[in-house]
Motif scaffolding. Sequence first.
Motif, PDB file in Angstrom:
ATOM      1  N   LEU A 142      43.964  53.809  26.647  1.00 22.45           N
ATOM      2  CA  LEU A 142      43.110  52.838  25.854  1.00 22.45           C
ATOM      3  C   LEU A 142      44.126  52.911  24.662  1.00 22.45           C
ATOM      4  O   LEU A 142      44.898  53.773  24.202  1.00 22.45           O
TER       5      LEU A 142
ATOM      6  N   LEU B 136      34.671  46.517  28.113  1.00 20.22           N
ATOM      7  CA  LEU B 136      35.961  46.591  28.957  1.00 20.22           C
ATOM      8  C   LEU B 136      35.523  46.981  30.345  1.00 20.22           C
ATOM      9  O   LEU B 136      36.302  46.396  31.177  1.00 20.22           O
TER      10      LEU B 136
ATOM     11  N   CYS C  32      34.222  55.124  22.205  1.00 19.82           N
ATOM     12  CA  CYS C  32      34.778  54.358  23.704  1.00 19.82           C
ATOM     13  C   CYS C  32      35.155  55.587  24.497  1.00 19.82           C
ATOM     14  O   CYS C  32      34.576  55.543  25.855  1.00 19.82           O
TER      15      CYS C  32
ATOM     16  N   CYS D 277      32.625  48.249  22.875  1.00 18.42           N
ATOM     17  CA  CYS D 277      33.961  47.714  23.310  1.00 18.42           C
ATOM     18  C   CYS D 277      34.081  48.206  24.813  1.00 18.42           C
ATOM     19  O   CYS D 277      34.437  47.544  25.727  1.00 18.42           O
TER      20      CYS D 277
ATOM     21  N   VAL E 295      43.449  45.305  30.773  1.00 22.66           N
ATOM     22  CA  VAL E 295      42.260  44.298  30.129  1.00 22.66           C
ATOM     23  C   VAL E 295      42.646  44.231  28.630  1.00 22.66           C
ATOM     24  O   VAL E 295      42.967  45.004  27.831  1.00 22.66           O
TER      25      VAL E 295
ATOM     26  N   GLU F 158      41.764  47.735  23.688  1.00 21.95           N
ATOM     27  CA  GLU F 158      42.467  47.283  25.044  1.00 21.95           C
ATOM     28  C   GLU F 158      42.372  48.501  26.118  1.00 21.95           C
ATOM     29  O   GLU F 158      42.582  49.587  25.613  1.00 21.95           O
ATOM     30  N   ALA F 159      42.535  48.232  27.337  1.00 21.05           N
ATOM     31  CA  ALA F 159      42.436  49.109  28.534  1.00 21.05           C
ATOM     32  C   ALA F 159      43.398  48.968  29.490  1.00 21.05           C
ATOM     33  O   ALA F 159      43.663  47.769  29.877  1.00 21.05           O
TER      34      ALA F 159
ATOM     35  N   GLN G  80      39.049  44.203  23.571  1.00 20.07           N
ATOM     36  CA  GLN G  80      37.570  43.690  23.605  1.00 20.07           C
ATOM     37  C   GLN G  80      36.972  44.171  22.180  1.00 20.07           C
ATOM     38  O   GLN G  80      37.137  45.228  21.579  1.00 20.07           O
TER      39      GLN G  80
END
Length: 154
Positions: free
Chosen positions: A95, A74, A115, A70, A38, A148-149, A41
């Motif tokens: 992450l 995600l 997160c 975020c 992903v 991001e993930a 975000q």
Amino acid sequence: MTGMIDARLAELGVVLPDAPAPAANYVPFVQVGDLVFVSGQISQGPDGLIKGKLGADMDVAAGAEAAKRCAMSLLAQARAACGGDLDRITRVVKLTGFVNSTADFTDQPKVINGCSDFLVEVLGDAGRHSRSAVSAAALPLGVAVEIEAIFQVK
């Protein structure tokens, strides 16, 4: 029928946003085999972008809340990648968190915990992940956090 993850979100009183559209020339996610990557975000809430610089005009608690937002984005992207079924997520693999912060700010991990903690609260052990938390001199649109993930899915 609601899945287990959707039920957990409802129990927590959390409504995920719609999966945000890309802001430039990229796709929001890419699936390769059983991994969904992903794109980053950015921190945004119901009232718009969450902007700020940690160590200047934003404290760790506010930064952690931005990171939680975020995480919600995600999961919204993961839901889109999984055809609407969050129960296809088997694990959060990694992450990478970016924190808009001053040169002397050193609590990036505490910010990104917003997160990480949320993903574990929602997904249980499947939400535990490897992670990086780094400082950035600036982030797109002046946001406080971008994450991001990588998710593993079935």
